[in-house]
Design a protein around this motif. Structure first.
Motif, PDB file in Angstrom:
ATOM      1  N   LYS A   1      11.513  14.961 -30.998  1.00  0.00           N
ATOM      2  CA  LYS A   1      12.467  14.450 -31.980  1.00  0.00           C
ATOM      3  C   LYS A   1      11.745  13.587 -32.986  1.00  0.00           C
ATOM      4  CE  LYS A   1      14.339  10.543 -29.318  1.00  0.00           C
ATOM      5  NZ  LYS A   1      15.581   9.968 -28.799  1.00  0.00           N
TER       6      LYS A   1
ATOM      7  N   GLU B   1      16.573  16.323 -33.305  1.00  0.00           N
ATOM      8  CA  GLU B   1      16.099  16.445 -31.927  1.00  0.00           C
ATOM      9  C   GLU B   1      16.172  17.904 -31.499  1.00  0.00           C
ATOM     10  OE1 GLU B   1      16.986  14.660 -27.464  1.00  0.00           O
ATOM     11  OE2 GLU B   1      17.953  13.737 -29.198  1.00  0.00           O
TER      12      GLU B   1
ATOM     13  N   ASN C   1      15.801  21.041 -28.719  1.00  0.00           N
ATOM     14  CA  ASN C   1      16.132  21.222 -27.306  1.00  0.00           C
ATOM     15  C   ASN C   1      14.913  21.071 -26.398  1.00  0.00           C
ATOM     16  OD1 ASN C   1      18.806  21.606 -27.894  1.00  0.00           O
ATOM     17  ND2 ASN C   1      18.785  23.815 -27.586  1.00  0.00           N
ATOM     18  N   ASP C   2      13.693  21.230 -26.973  1.00  0.00           N
ATOM     19  CA  ASP C   2      12.479  21.094 -26.168  1.00  0.00           C
ATOM     20  C   ASP C   2      12.111  19.629 -25.912  1.00  0.00           C
ATOM     21  OD1 ASP C   2      11.288  20.186 -28.542  1.00  0.00           O
ATOM     22  OD2 ASP C   2      10.289  22.098 -28.933  1.00  0.00           O
TER      23      ASP C   2
ATOM     24  N   THR D   1      21.623  27.869 -30.400  1.00  0.00           N
ATOM     25  CA  THR D   1      21.515  26.418 -30.522  1.00  0.00           C
ATOM     26  C   THR D   1      20.108  25.982 -30.126  1.00  0.00           C
ATOM     27  OG1 THR D   1      23.864  26.106 -30.083  1.00  0.00           O
ATOM     28  CG2 THR D   1      22.439  24.198 -29.734  1.00  0.00           C
ATOM     29  N   VAL D   2      19.442  25.245 -31.056  1.00  0.00           N
ATOM     30  CA  VAL D   2      18.059  24.824 -30.829  1.00  0.00           C
ATOM     31  C   VAL D   2      17.881  23.309 -30.892  1.00  0.00           C
ATOM     32  CG1 VAL D   2      17.029  27.011 -31.565  1.00  0.00           C
ATOM     33  CG2 VAL D   2      17.467  25.208 -33.260  1.00  0.00           C
ATOM     34  N   GLY D   3      18.951  22.580 -31.247  1.00  0.00           N
ATOM     35  CA  GLY D   3      18.807  21.137 -31.315  1.00  0.00           C
ATOM     36  C   GLY D   3      20.026  20.450 -31.887  1.00  0.00           C
ATOM     37  N   ARG D   4      19.836  19.159 -32.244  1.00  0.00           N
ATOM     38  CA  ARG D   4      20.911  18.324 -32.797  1.00  0.00           C
ATOM     39  C   ARG D   4      20.369  17.509 -33.961  1.00  0.00           C
ATOM     40  NH1 ARG D   4      22.609  13.975 -29.261  1.00  0.00           N
ATOM     41  NH2 ARG D   4      24.177  13.638 -30.848  1.00  0.00           N
TER      42      ARG D   4
ATOM     43  N   LYS E   1      21.119  25.306 -35.242  1.00  0.00           N
ATOM     44  CA  LYS E   1      20.952  26.658 -34.699  1.00  0.00           C
ATOM     45  C   LYS E   1      19.838  27.360 -35.455  1.00  0.00           C
ATOM     46  CE  LYS E   1      25.706  27.092 -33.181  1.00  0.00           C
ATOM     47  NZ  LYS E   1      26.909  27.891 -33.144  1.00  0.00           N
TER      48      LYS E   1
END
Length: 190
Positions: A113, A107, A109-110, A95-98, A89
């Motif tokens: 990665k 990775e 969200n866009d 939340t912006v990724g994982r 986050k």
């Protein structure tokens, strides 16, 4: 024309506008003070000069361990790090990724990665994963992670192998999941 009825309304509106202006000014000053600084971090995990912070995230989720034979120690067992599974986050909580693995993968969200290679670790306190500095491999896709050269893991809470759950020959193969939180600071060359 100013009347006795409109004067209080105009004064209230002027006060509200002035207050909003002050709050906006204070809010923008506060953001400048919150810029990430690595000065208090151990030297081993500081990013070399010539880099700037490109992205700051807070990762929270799980770390999985498995009870396995201890390397080069016949008959002994230990909890072995298997991999993370966390949500990333931004500082506002969006939340912006994982972050997951193996291999350790960040990775966005866009769609961009990357993976990375560990350069250094340093103790961060009892019960917490260590600080970490990794060298990023070139990112795939296009987006926030393109051009990232280093990632720091800081501000750690939890994540170490379970001390309250035995890992013996009878438990080999069993997995344990522990929660953790960490800031991941992404750096790019200037």
């Amino acid at each position: 024309m100013l009347t006795s009825r409109t004067a209080p309304r105009i004064a209230a509106i002027a006060t509200a506008v002035a207050s909003l202006g002050l709050l906006t000014a204070c809010g923008s000053m506060h953001k400048k003070d919150m810029a990430f600084s690595q000065e208090s971090l151990p030297a081993a995990i500081q990013v070399p000069a010539g880099h700037k912070v490109a992205w700051e995230t807070v990762g929270s989720g799980d770390i999985t361990y498995e009870c396995r034979d201890k390397a080069n120690a016949p008959g002994q067992t230990e909890w072995v790090f298997v991999g993370p599974d966390a949500v990333l986050k931004d500082r506002a909580g969006k939340t912006v990724g994982r972050y997951y693995g193996p291999p350790a993968t960040w990775e966005a969200n866009d769609g961009s990665k990357l993976t990375a290679t560990q350069l250094a670790v340093a103790p961060s306190g009892a019960g917490n994963l260590p600080y970490q500095l990794v060298k990023a491999n070139p990112a795939t896709g296009s987006g926030a992670l393109v051009g990232v050269s280093h990632i720091q893991r800081v501000a750690l809470k939890g994540g170490v192998a379970p001390a309250d759950k035995p890992c013996t020959a009878a438990q080999k193969g069993q997995k344990a999941v522990v929660q953790y939180q960490a800031d991941y600071i992404f750096w790019k060359p200037v």
